[in-house]
Design an enzyme around this catalytic site. Structure first.
Site, short mmCIF file in Angstrom:
data_model
loop_
_atom_site.label_atom_id
_atom_site.label_comp_id
_atom_site.label_asym_id
_atom_site.label_seq_id
_atom_site.Cartn_x
_atom_site.Cartn_y
_atom_site.Cartn_z
N GLY A 28 0.81 -1.21 0.00
CA GLY A 28 0.00 0.00 0.00
C GLY A 28 0.84 1.26 0.00
N SER A 29 0.15 2.39 0.00
CA SER A 29 0.82 3.68 -0.19
C SER A 29 1.70 4.08 0.98
CB SER A 29 -0.22 4.78 -0.45
OG SER A 29 -1.15 4.85 0.62
N THR A 30 1.37 3.63 2.20
CA THR A 30 2.21 3.94 3.35
C THR A 30 3.34 2.92 3.49
OG1 THR A 30 0.24 4.84 4.43
CG2 THR A 30 2.20 4.61 5.78
N ASP A 82 3.18 -2.63 8.15
CA ASP A 82 2.14 -2.56 7.13
C ASP A 82 1.20 -1.40 7.44
OD1 ASP A 82 0.69 -3.24 4.90
OD2 ASP A 82 0.26 -5.29 5.53
N GLY A 83 0.45 -0.98 6.44
CA GLY A 83 -0.50 0.11 6.60
C GLY A 83 -1.87 -0.39 7.02
N LYS A 95 -8.19 -3.62 6.78
CA LYS A 95 -7.15 -3.64 5.76
C LYS A 95 -7.72 -4.28 4.48
CE LYS A 95 -2.99 -4.91 6.76
NZ LYS A 95 -2.48 -3.83 5.89
N GLU A 104 -1.43 -10.31 3.57
CA GLU A 104 -1.04 -9.45 4.69
C GLU A 104 -1.36 -10.10 6.03
OE1 GLU A 104 -1.58 -5.06 2.57
OE2 GLU A 104 -3.28 -5.99 3.59
#
Length: 228
Positions: A28-30, A82-83, A95, A104
């Protein structure tokens, strides 16, 4: 210059990675920023091995020179970063916005610790505003979606470029709009009883710490009861 709060949180979380650790790389983006920072530290001499939760994260890690190992070569991980799409004060998460929720969860459950990285917009009092992703098998998906609707949500199969979205595992994602989830634990049990559900995006009792980047440039850290 504006602050990239996702990058702020991710880079703080990477400070917890120590030499010799086996690390799970989120998606993901983070998580992207965490992997990028890990790549910098590896180039500076940090010695780790890693596994990735998606093809995208694996590709990024390879490009940055982060040593990757096969899952069969490790029996557990020291830390996963993880985000999250939503998180509450009890470190319950939603998530799966990136479609990698099954992988994940496997990686997070196989880790001694999971650190969640997020910007402050992801921190909520009650989960559910973000549609809950549920990974389902393509076979008889219509029945599975009907069963999901009986739980009080509005399920919708995710699409990408006009086609039904498929996960790295070849399954569909049903994004379930609840608006508010009163009991994440009860909902998780109900979802697990539906035969066509492979996995759901509720992460309960899995995260140990959240590192939250704020728009004013500060960082909030929330620790689970086991870390207090």
């Amino acid at each position: 210059m504006s602050i990239n709060v996702k990058q702020l949180a991710a880079e703080k979380a990477v400070e917890y990675v120590q030499d010799g650790m086996k690390v799970g790389l989120g998606t993901g983006s983070t998580a992207y920023w965490a992997i990028r920072k890990l790549g910098e530290r590896v180039s500076e001499g940090l010695k780790i091995t890693a596994v990735a939760t998606s093809q995208a994260s694996e590709d990024q890690a390879r490009e940055l020179g982060i040593p990757l190992v096969a899952f069969g070569d490790v029996d557990s991980l020291d830390l996963t970063i993880d985000g999250a799409d939503e998180l509450d004060g009890a470190l319950q998460l939603i998530k799966g916005g990136g479609g990698a929720l099954l992988r994940e969860k496997i990686v997070a459950m196989g880790s001694t610790r999971m650190i969640v990285v997020a910007d402050e917009s992801k921190a909520v009092t009650t989960l559910g505003k973000f549609p809950l992703p549920v990974e389902i098998v393509p076979f008889a998906w219509e029945w599975t979606v009907a069963d999901l609707a009986k739980l009080g949500c509005k399920p919708e199969l995710r699409r990408s470029a006009g086609e039904l979205y498929k996960t790295d595992n070849g399954n569909y994602i049903a994004d379930c709009r609840f608006e508010a989830i009163d009991s994440a634990a009860d909902l998780a049990l109900a979802l697990q009883r539906i035969p066509g559900v492979v996995e759901h995006g509720l992460f309960i009792g899995i995260a140990d710490m959240a590192v939250i980047g704020k728009n004013d440039g500060t960082i909030e850290i929330i620790e689970g009861e086991s870390n207090l």
